[in-house]
Write an enzyme that holds these catalytic residues in place. Structure first.
Site, PDB file in Angstrom:
ATOM      1  N   HIS A 181      -1.308   2.374  -5.054  1.00  0.00           N
ATOM      2  CA  HIS A 181      -1.051   3.760  -5.475  1.00  0.00           C
ATOM      3  C   HIS A 181       0.254   4.186  -4.824  1.00  0.00           C
ATOM      4  CE1 HIS A 181      -2.086   4.827  -1.398  1.00  0.00           C
ATOM      5  NE2 HIS A 181      -3.209   4.139  -1.530  1.00  0.00           N
TER       6      HIS A 181
ATOM      7  N   GLU B 298      -1.158  -7.743   2.376  1.00  0.00           N
ATOM      8  CA  GLU B 298      -0.871  -6.312   2.182  1.00  0.00           C
ATOM      9  C   GLU B 298       0.189  -5.795   3.145  1.00  0.00           C
ATOM     10  OE1 GLU B 298      -3.231  -2.043   2.149  1.00  0.00           O
ATOM     11  OE2 GLU B 298      -3.699  -3.499   3.692  1.00  0.00           O
TER      12      GLU B 298
ATOM     13  N   ASP C 148       0.851  -1.196   0.000  1.00  0.00           N
ATOM     14  CA  ASP C 148       0.000   0.000   0.000  1.00  0.00           C
ATOM     15  C   ASP C 148       0.887   1.246   0.000  1.00  0.00           C
ATOM     16  OD1 ASP C 148      -1.896   2.092   0.632  1.00  0.00           O
ATOM     17  OD2 ASP C 148      -3.241   0.513   1.337  1.00  0.00           O
TER      18      ASP C 148
ATOM     19  N   THR D 143      -8.081  -1.989   1.784  1.00  0.00           N
ATOM     20  CA  THR D 143      -7.513  -2.968   0.845  1.00  0.00           C
ATOM     21  C   THR D 143      -8.043  -4.383   1.095  1.00  0.00           C
ATOM     22  OG1 THR D 143      -5.581  -1.550   0.624  1.00  0.00           O
ATOM     23  CG2 THR D 143      -5.364  -3.797  -0.205  1.00  0.00           C
TER      24      THR D 143
ATOM     25  N   ASP E 264      -9.602  -2.464   7.102  1.00  0.00           N
ATOM     26  CA  ASP E 264      -9.191  -1.319   6.277  1.00  0.00           C
ATOM     27  C   ASP E 264      -9.513  -1.620   4.799  1.00  0.00           C
ATOM     28  OD1 ASP E 264      -8.185   1.138   5.673  1.00  0.00           O
ATOM     29  OD2 ASP E 264      -6.102   0.699   6.199  1.00  0.00           O
TER      30      ASP E 264
ATOM     31  N   ASP F 192       2.152   2.920   3.296  1.00  0.00           N
ATOM     32  CA  ASP F 192       1.303   4.081   3.018  1.00  0.00           C
ATOM     33  C   ASP F 192       1.242   5.034   4.208  1.00  0.00           C
ATOM     34  OD1 ASP F 192      -1.007   5.508   1.662  1.00  0.00           O
ATOM     35  OD2 ASP F 192      -2.066   4.698   3.398  1.00  0.00           O
TER      36      ASP F 192
ATOM     37  N   SER G 225      -7.204   3.904  -1.414  1.00  0.00           N
ATOM     38  CA  SER G 225      -7.078   2.443  -1.383  1.00  0.00           C
ATOM     39  C   SER G 225      -8.378   1.703  -1.672  1.00  0.00           C
ATOM     40  CB  SER G 225      -6.529   1.996  -0.027  1.00  0.00           C
ATOM     41  OG  SER G 225      -5.206   2.451   0.117  1.00  0.00           O
TER      42      SER G 225
HETATM   43 ZN   LIG Z   1      -3.102   6.274   2.045  1.00  0.00          ZN
END
Ligand SMILES: [Zn+2]
Length: 459
Positions: free
Chosen positions: A316, A268, A42, A144, A142, A273, A90
């Site tokens: 991303h 993940e 992430d 993802t 979360d 992130d 996400s």
């Molecule tokens: Zn973020």
């Protein structure tokens, strides 16, 4: 003579025609995957990857397992724009990977009307009796992980996500945010008074709360929740009882491997992130390295189980990380100060907790010295205490003081940040195993769904 040659030719031709469909079938069988492992870093853009690559090679004296996968498998660039934005978050990104359709921001695997669920790859494999797993260092509720097993109009509805993940019957669930499984009177955030840990146990899950408990857990369904909030950053983890992402990955694969019909698992690196949002270069790099170790565990599994499609990618890029060149001392390009990165002891998030709500420049100097062994000048400490960069850039949502801290640390760490938010930077996608042949060139993240679906021969 001529006749014999002609007959031989006819025989050869007939044999070739006979064998053609067979060889076609063999190729198809080869392309069919029994298992799919997808690892998502992430916020892991090219610079997060590049910083980890430099650190790994020069400080740890070993290459990344991700480089090995890139070299042995297939690699492509990846773009990730959504139905309603050039820059994604996400939920939409994971939804696009999970469903193959363009999504809108904040919704989890829902059509643009916000009401119609879009079927995910995990729902498809479940119908085929494959085992399923979701693993993250962020919250298991979360965006993802949630996008694979749940459908909600807004990703903040994590109570519903927890409920849906258990109703789905995901065999392996590991991560943080235990708070969404517990009622308020048990220290949780559930307003409906339900205790999902107890419910999960009744439904046959082993519930684990520490690395030790995870290690000891028997085969079978598992719900591992290791923190009330997100799991710790890798840089802070040694002081906790939490397992590493690699340990969770190893345990998840050991459990899922038992499924005779195969499995699908999404793993993940969720906190790359979060570290990047806070412009925290050392924590970003450590979490990317922890993610790389998990990739290594998956690669070792694949060596023994070649009927596995292995995919590694990101959802991303976060915060426009840039590996800049100049130091305070020299006008020559030097690049990241690896020693300074190595010396950092705790995450910026913990540092901010230590200096509190309205820190003085002196307090900031003290915490930075004690946590990073860096002597900020008085001017630099004041820039952080005044949060000058936030004032200059008010539209870039901001963790108080940390964008300013990231800015004044630029000449010390030689890492810069364009923002505290996500960016549209292209990403990497790499993979190996049956079905990975389709990974090439420039791809859109909706096509990851297509690659996985084709590899598993799903209709
Ligand atoms: Zn973020």
């Amino acid at each position: 003579m001529k006749n014999r040659l002609f007959r031989r030719f006819i025989l050869l031709f007939a044999a070739a025609v006979l064998f053609l469909p067979l060889s076609g079938l063999a190729a198809q069988t080869q392309l069919q995957a029994k298992n799919v492992i997808i690892l998502i870093g992430d916020g892991m853009g090219p610079s997060q990857f590049g910083a980890a690559w430099i650190y790994s090679n020069r400080v740890l004296k070993k290459d990344l397992r991700m480089s090995e996968l890139m070299n042995k498998g297939r690699t492509s660039y990846l773009v990730n724009d959504t139905a309603d934005s050039i820059v994604t978050e996400s939920a939409a990104a994971a939804g696009q990977i999970a469903t193959g359709q363009r999504m809108t921001a904040r919704a989890l695997s829902m059509a643009a009307d916000g009401k119609t669920p879009v079927k995910t790859i995990m729902e498809m494999v479940k119908e085929k009796k494959l085992a399923t797993g979701l693993v993250t260092t962020s919250g298991i509720t979360d965006a993802t992980p949630a996008a694979f097993a749940a459908h909600v109009a807004h990703r903040s509805d994590e109570e519903s996500v927890a409920d849906q993940e258990l109703k789905f019957g995901v065999d392996v669930l590991m991560g943080g945010r235990k708070q969404f499984f517990l009622p308020e009177n048990a220290g949780g955030k559930r307003k409906d008074g339900r205790n999902l840990l107890e419910e999960a146990q009744k439904a046959g899950y082993t519930v684990a709360g520490t690395a030790e408990e995870l290690k000891a857990a028997p085969a079978g369904k598992i719900l591992g929740l290791f923190n009330m909030g997100n799991m710790s950053y890798e840089i802070d983890r040694a002081a906790t009882a939490e397992p590493s992402l690699a340990e969770m990955t190893g345990k998840a694969l050991k459990i899922l491997f038992k499924s005779k019909s195969g499995f699908f698992v999404m793993i993940e690196g969720g906190r790359i992130d979060h570290a990047a949002h806070r412009n925290d270069a050392p924590a970003t790099i450590r979490d990317t390295l922890a993610f790389d170790e998990a990739v290594g565990v998956a690669m070792d599994f694949v060596k023994k189980n070649p009927a596995t499609l292995l995919i590694v990618t990101a959802d991303h890029e976060t915060a426009g990380m840039s590996l800049i060149g100049h130091s305070k001392e020299s006008k020559e390009y030097v690049g990241m100060d690896l020693k300074a990165i190595e010396k950092a002891k705790v995450s910026f998030e913990l540092m901010a907790g230590m200096w509190g709500k309205k820190p003085t420049p002196e307090k900031i100097k003290e915490i930075v010295k004690q946590s990073m062994d860096i002597d900020l000048t008085d001017d630099e400490a004041r820039t952080v205490a005044d949060d000058t960069i936030k004032k200059l850039d008010p539209y870039n949502y901001n963790y108080d003081y940390l964008h300013s801290l990231g800015f004044v640390l630029r000449p010390y760490l030689r890492v810069g940040w364009g923002s505290q938010t996500h960016t549209a930077s292209p990403l990497f996608l790499f993979g190996s195993g049956p079905g990975s042949q389709k990974i090439h060139g420039l791809m859109h993240n909706t096509e990851i769904f297509t690659v996985m679906k084709a590899a598993l021969r799903l209709k």
